[in-house]
Design an enzyme around this catalytic site. Structure first.
Site, PDB file in Angstrom:
ATOM      1  N   SER A  30      -9.583   1.410   3.122  1.00 30.35           N
ATOM      2  CA  SER A  30      -8.746   2.178   2.236  1.00 30.35           C
ATOM      3  C   SER A  30      -7.700   1.352   1.487  1.00 30.35           C
ATOM      4  CB  SER A  30      -8.031   3.269   3.028  1.00 30.35           C
ATOM      5  OG  SER A  30      -7.157   2.701   3.983  1.00 30.35           O
ATOM      6  N   SER A  86      -9.714  -0.917   7.320  1.00 32.48           N
ATOM      7  CA  SER A  86      -9.135  -0.695   5.993  1.00 32.48           C
ATOM      8  C   SER A  86      -8.405  -1.889   5.378  1.00 32.48           C
ATOM      9  CB  SER A  86      -8.182   0.497   6.027  1.00 32.48           C
ATOM     10  OG  SER A  86      -8.892   1.701   5.945  1.00 32.48           O
ATOM     11  N   LYS A  91       0.855  -1.184   0.000  1.00 31.17           N
ATOM     12  CA  LYS A  91       0.000   0.000   0.000  1.00 31.17           C
ATOM     13  C   LYS A  91       0.896   1.241   0.000  1.00 31.17           C
ATOM     14  CE  LYS A  91      -3.881   1.789   2.804  1.00 31.17           C
ATOM     15  NZ  LYS A  91      -4.697   1.509   4.022  1.00 31.17           N
TER      16      LYS A  91
END
Lengths: 487, 95
Positions: A155, A179, A80
């Site tokens: 996310s 997330s 990420k």
């Protein structure tokens, strides 16, 4: 699609160690897959093809030299884009960090490299990890590989989409209020948020420091267990790192569920579940009972306050953490008309942050401001104690809690963007776990009538993340979820 | 608990955020609605409840005070938008 992109991380590492195929071939097949499908999915913010090939060749050379290879030998991993890899971008999905190059590796990155994994690229996210759909990325929204008209969740939506679409064998995300677990549920993956402190946050760009935790997104329990074994363990560079040694989660997560007591929190189910989700929950519970677990109802009376507590505490911590993005040390810089330092701060931040980040900074600044601190921030911290107390009480009677991961399957783009509160409500089942600091996992447990993945969530006592994996393994073994996205 | 436009403007100032008039009025409505939702907390009696800042309960983590070379000074400075030698430049603060 090449057979190598279908392999699990565990099988890739075993194959590379045995010499069945080279790490370079594995990386090449994944880069080919990215070239073929990422234009549709848009999981990656940047693909590090050259450094990935070089890293793979280094793994192959190490094997040729007769040296022992690590746990994740040749496994292509996506990070990420809020987790640092030295020399690579770390945009956090924000314009304000455009052009920034991470000066050092996050501890998790260092440990992945030490385990001979290969970082393929950096994945998309809601700006500064604030969001549940990837629609808050300042760059572009990532699509759900199971249905390109739907969100991948957030996310860590880019990480989830990359693994679901076979563009990486494994990915790391971060989870502040769901997330990792929510996008894992939306994309048909295992997503694990470890116990707070189990994994070092060093090199993770901070959102809400008392809630943030890095964890794996994987296509199997085995792969999640391997990844957690590699990235967890004490790190002196993170003062909130738990002083516990590295563990073998693959071994610890094996075994049946005999005697394990599962709790179904009544308050999570009060509003009633959609029929598909109810079905997934019941099938999951049947699978758990068949493996020897017992299930009883428990009460966690403060659950209904979790959303409010979270949306005071997380934005408050964010407003403080994001104060560092001021145009002085990194990223974009914008001068004001008067040329003052104050204007430089205001202009840079006004132009660099997107709407959701501004909204949360505003919310947090308000909650921390003089006159409102007691009514909002201190109050939320006190109710956090009550929520944590619910968990402590429940864990006296049961070993694990089981709930749906999300109220529904992946929603469509634009469905919740007009009303921030509706978007926040999509995390209602995952938020309490972060507030209490316990570990949580989402495991695929079925599909909706439209063929979209549905996930079940387990939560366990702090430090008992192996039990999360053990219970999730029973759901995985029941075969309630199968197939792969058609791209 | 509705928020006035003036309060929104004040919070933006505190947060060092330059917001357009459109943003200010949008946040006035959106933040007001979120704060309204949070009014549920006020109804709870927490007089005898201590606050939780951190779930882990670790405190005062100490280590030996030994200097180590970070080795990343140049990489850190290279990220600065305006730099002069080993310094980052900002507009003049003191007249």
């Amino acid at each position: 699609m090449s057979a190598l992109t279908s392999l699990s991380a565990k099988d890739i590492a075993a194959g590379v160690r045995r010499g069945d195929f080279s790490a370079e071939a594995v990386v090449k097949s994944h880069l080919d897959r990215i070239a073929a499908v990422d234009a549709k999915v848009r999981a990656y913010l940047c693909v590090l093809a050259d450094s990935a090939r070089a890293a793979a060749r280094a793994v192959d050379a190490k094997r040729a030299a007769g040296k022992a290879l690590g746990t994740l030998a040749g496994v292509p991993v996506a990070l990420k884009d809020n987790i640092c890899l030295a020399g690579a971008q770390a945009t956090c999905g924000s314009r304000i960090l455009e052009g920034y190059k991470a000066p050092y590796d996050a501890t998790v990155t260092e440990r992945l490299k030490a385990a001979d994994a290969v970082v393929l690229g950096k994945t998309n996210l809601d700006e500064f990890a604030m969001g549940s759909s990837n629609e808050n990325s300042a760059y572009f929204p990532t699509k759900n590989p199971w249905d390109l008209a739907r969100v991948p969740g957030g996310s860590s939506g880019g990480s989830a989409a990359a693994v679901a679409a076979r563009m990486a064998a494994l990915a790391l995300g971060s989870d502040t209020g769901g997330s990792i677990r929510q996008p894992a549920a939306f994309c048909g993956l295992v997503g694990l948020k470890p116990t707070y402190g189990a994994v070092s946050r060093y090199g993770l760009v901070a959102f809400a420091s008392s809630l943030d935790q890095i964890g794996p997104l994987a296509r199997s329990i085995d792969d999640a267990a391997l990844a957690l074994s590699v990235i967890s363990g004490h790190d002196p560079k993170d003062s909130t790192s738990a002083p516990s040694p590295a563990r073998d989660y693959l071994a610890e997560s094996a075994g049946d569920l005999g005697g394990l007591r599962l709790g179904l929190p009544r308050e999570y189910l009060e509003g009633g579940l959609e029929p598909d989700m109810q079905g997934a929950l019941e099938s999951g519970l049947d699978a758990l009972k068949a493996r020897g677990a017992s299930v009883r109802e428990v009460s966690m009376p403060h659950t209904r306050y979790a959303l409010s507590v979270y949306y005071v505490i997380a934005p408050s911590e964010a407003s403080s953490n994001l104060a560092r993005f001021d145009g002085v040390r990194y990223g974009a810089r914008r001068h004001g008309a008067g040329g003052s330092l104050l204007e430089l701060y205001e202009e840079t931040r006004g132009a660099g942050f997107g709407p959701e980040v501004k909204r949360r900074i505003m919310l947090g600044t308000y909650a921390l401001s003089s006159g409102y601190y007691d009514a909002f921030y201190l109050k939320a911290q006190k109710v956090r104690t009550l929520i944590k107390g619910d968990f402590d009480a429940a864990f006296k009677d049961v070993d694990l809690l089981v709930t749906p991961t999300t109220p529904s399957a992946a929603f469509r783009f634009g469905e919740k963007t007009d009303d921030p509160l509706q978007m926040y409500l999509s995390d209602v089942f995952t938020l309490p776990c972060n507030l209490a600091g316990v570990g949580g996992v989402s495991v695929p447990a079925g599909k909706s009538a439209q063929g979209l993945p549905l996930g079940l969530q387990f939560m366990a006592r702090p430090g008992e993340d192996h039990l999360l994996l053990r219970a999730a393994r029973a759901v995985e073994a029941a075969g309630l979820f199968s197939g792969e996205p058609d791209l | 608990m509705p928020l006035s436009l003036d309060e929104v403007r004040k919070v933006a100032r505190l947060a060092r955020l330059k917001l357009s008039d459109a943003e200010l009025s949008r946040f006035e409505g959106q933040l007001g609605r979120v704060l309204e939702h949070m009014a549920d907390l006020a109804a709870l009696d927490t007089a005898a409840v201590p606050p939780t800042a951190h779930a882990l309960g670790l405190s005062n983590v100490m280590r030996a005070d030994e200097p180590v070379e970070s080795g990343v000074q140049e990489a850190l400075l290279a990220n600065g938008p305006e730099r002069e030698g080993p310094y980052l430049k900002v507009p003049k603060v003191i007249e």
